[in-house]
Write a protein that holds these residues in place. Sequence first.
Motif, short mmCIF file in Angstrom:
data_model
loop_
_atom_site.label_atom_id
_atom_site.label_comp_id
_atom_site.label_asym_id
_atom_site.label_seq_id
_atom_site.Cartn_x
_atom_site.Cartn_y
_atom_site.Cartn_z
N LEU A 99 0.78 -1.16 -0.01
CA LEU A 99 -0.13 0.06 -0.06
C LEU A 99 0.82 1.27 -0.05
O LEU A 99 0.61 2.27 -0.71
CB LEU A 99 -1.09 0.07 1.12
N ALA A 100 1.84 1.21 0.82
CA ALA A 100 2.99 2.18 0.66
C ALA A 100 3.41 2.58 -0.52
O ALA A 100 3.43 3.78 -1.02
CB ALA A 100 4.02 2.14 1.93
N ALA A 101 3.77 1.54 -1.26
CA ALA A 101 4.63 1.64 -2.50
C ALA A 101 3.51 2.20 -3.51
O ALA A 101 3.83 3.26 -4.08
CB ALA A 101 5.09 0.26 -2.93
N GLU A 102 2.36 1.72 -3.56
CA GLU A 102 1.29 2.29 -4.46
C GLU A 102 1.13 3.71 -4.21
O GLU A 102 1.03 4.48 -5.22
CB GLU A 102 0.17 1.42 -4.32
N THR A 103 1.03 4.17 -2.99
CA THR A 103 0.66 5.53 -2.76
C THR A 103 1.75 6.23 -3.02
O THR A 103 1.52 7.51 -3.45
CB THR A 103 0.11 5.54 -1.22
N LEU A 104 2.93 5.69 -2.84
CA LEU A 104 4.21 6.81 -3.00
C LEU A 104 4.30 6.78 -4.61
O LEU A 104 4.91 8.08 -5.06
CB LEU A 104 5.44 6.12 -2.51
N ARG A 105 4.03 5.84 -5.25
CA ARG A 105 4.09 5.99 -6.77
C ARG A 105 2.98 6.96 -7.38
O ARG A 105 3.40 7.44 -8.26
CB ARG A 105 3.62 4.34 -7.28
N VAL A 106 2.04 7.05 -6.82
CA VAL A 106 1.13 8.03 -7.25
C VAL A 106 1.16 9.56 -6.70
O VAL A 106 0.18 10.27 -6.83
CB VAL A 106 -0.33 7.65 -7.27
N THR A 107 1.82 9.75 -5.50
CA THR A 107 1.97 10.86 -5.00
C THR A 107 3.51 11.46 -5.31
O THR A 107 4.58 11.03 -4.68
CB THR A 107 2.01 10.76 -3.31
N TYR A 144 12.84 11.54 -0.87
CA TYR A 144 11.64 10.99 -0.94
C TYR A 144 11.48 10.24 -2.37
O TYR A 144 11.02 9.02 -2.36
CB TYR A 144 10.50 11.99 -1.45
N ASP A 145 12.20 10.45 -3.55
CA ASP A 145 12.19 9.66 -4.63
C ASP A 145 12.97 8.22 -4.30
O ASP A 145 12.33 7.28 -4.86
CB ASP A 145 12.90 10.32 -5.70
N SER A 146 14.12 8.50 -3.66
CA SER A 146 14.70 7.25 -3.12
C SER A 146 13.95 6.23 -2.26
O SER A 146 13.98 5.01 -2.41
CB SER A 146 16.14 7.40 -2.52
N LEU A 147 12.84 6.68 -1.36
CA LEU A 147 12.19 6.21 -0.44
C LEU A 147 11.13 5.31 -1.37
O LEU A 147 10.81 4.18 -1.11
CB LEU A 147 11.57 7.16 0.64
N ALA A 148 10.65 5.98 -2.13
CA ALA A 148 9.67 5.29 -3.06
C ALA A 148 10.41 4.36 -3.86
O ALA A 148 9.59 3.11 -4.08
CB ALA A 148 9.13 6.43 -3.98
N GLN A 149 11.61 4.29 -4.37
CA GLN A 149 12.31 3.13 -5.10
C GLN A 149 12.40 2.22 -4.06
O GLN A 149 12.13 0.92 -4.57
CB GLN A 149 13.38 3.73 -5.61
N PHE A 150 12.82 2.31 -3.00
CA PHE A 150 12.97 1.37 -2.16
C PHE A 150 11.57 0.72 -1.66
O PHE A 150 11.75 -0.63 -1.71
CB PHE A 150 13.60 1.82 -0.82
N PHE A 151 10.66 1.10 -1.35
CA PHE A 151 9.57 0.69 -1.24
C PHE A 151 9.10 -0.22 -2.43
O PHE A 151 8.26 -1.19 -2.30
CB PHE A 151 8.40 1.58 -0.69
N GLU A 152 9.00 0.37 -3.53
CA GLU A 152 8.48 -0.16 -4.67
C GLU A 152 9.23 -1.62 -4.80
O GLU A 152 8.63 -2.65 -5.22
CB GLU A 152 8.65 0.56 -6.09
N ALA A 153 10.42 -1.78 -4.63
CA ALA A 153 11.25 -2.94 -4.70
C ALA A 153 10.81 -3.92 -3.62
O ALA A 153 10.75 -5.07 -3.88
CB ALA A 153 12.79 -2.73 -4.62
N ALA A 154 10.99 -3.44 -2.22
CA ALA A 154 10.09 -4.20 -1.24
C ALA A 154 8.72 -4.68 -1.75
O ALA A 154 8.66 -6.02 -1.31
CB ALA A 154 10.22 -3.53 0.20
N ALA A 155 7.99 -4.08 -2.06
CA ALA A 155 6.76 -4.39 -2.40
C ALA A 155 6.72 -5.58 -3.36
O ALA A 155 6.08 -6.58 -3.47
CB ALA A 155 5.93 -3.28 -2.79
N GLY A 156 7.59 -5.30 -4.53
CA GLY A 156 7.83 -6.36 -5.52
C GLY A 156 8.23 -7.57 -5.21
O GLY A 156 7.79 -8.68 -5.58
N ALA A 157 9.15 -7.53 -4.12
CA ALA A 157 9.60 -8.86 -3.44
C ALA A 157 8.81 -9.43 -2.42
O ALA A 157 9.16 -10.56 -1.99
CB ALA A 157 10.90 -8.70 -2.91
N ASP A 158 7.59 -8.70 -2.16
CA ASP A 158 6.55 -9.36 -0.78
C ASP A 158 7.46 -9.32 0.21
O ASP A 158 7.15 -10.08 1.18
CB ASP A 158 6.16 -10.44 -1.36
N ASP A 159 8.38 -8.22 0.47
CA ASP A 159 9.04 -8.19 1.74
C ASP A 159 8.35 -7.31 2.76
O ASP A 159 7.42 -6.46 2.47
CB ASP A 159 10.40 -7.44 1.73
N ALA A 160 8.63 -7.40 4.12
CA ALA A 160 8.28 -6.54 5.02
C ALA A 160 9.33 -5.51 5.40
O ALA A 160 10.53 -6.01 4.71
CB ALA A 160 8.07 -7.40 6.35
#
Length: 166
Positions: A99-107, A144-160
């Motif tokens: 959810l964080a990755a999705e929201t970061l992507r569109v914000t 912020y942009d780097s945080l979004a990239q980090f969360f996108e990768a974590a979400a893609g790997a199904d990581d906590a």
Amino acid sequence: MSMIGEYLRVTAAELGRATREPDWALDFVEEVQDAEEETEPAPAKARHFSTHKAWDMLRFLLARVEFPVNVIHGEEPFAENEDWGYGPPRYLRPERVKLAAETLRVTSYDQLVRGVDPAELTSAEVYPLGWDVPGALEWGRHWYDSLAQFFEAAAGADDAVLVWLD
């Protein structure tokens, strides 16, 4: 001494072990930090990530837009009797990471800073102080942009994600 926002991507098995064995978790964090310190992977490839001193600025900006996930402090406590720098760590479950990755992507960062007067950050005592410098709000864009990239990768790997201030 500085307050630094820290993150570590963990698998479901690693999260389970971290919540059962907080001492192991801290050792694991240090092991990953040491390994990545030499290679300095990009946020999308890193297991460890830091927003450095920008964490509080990002907290302030994300709160203004009612961001649905607490990506700055984490949401679920563990190791409550431990101090990882500035208190105990917390974590985000994989579904919250997504959810964080999705929201970061569109914000966009521009959306976050739209209408913000740097004096608001000064008034709110947002760490680190010094918001009266020209272009101060632009300082957070990279983090912020780097945080979004980090969360996108974590979400893609199904990581906590483990989260703490150090």
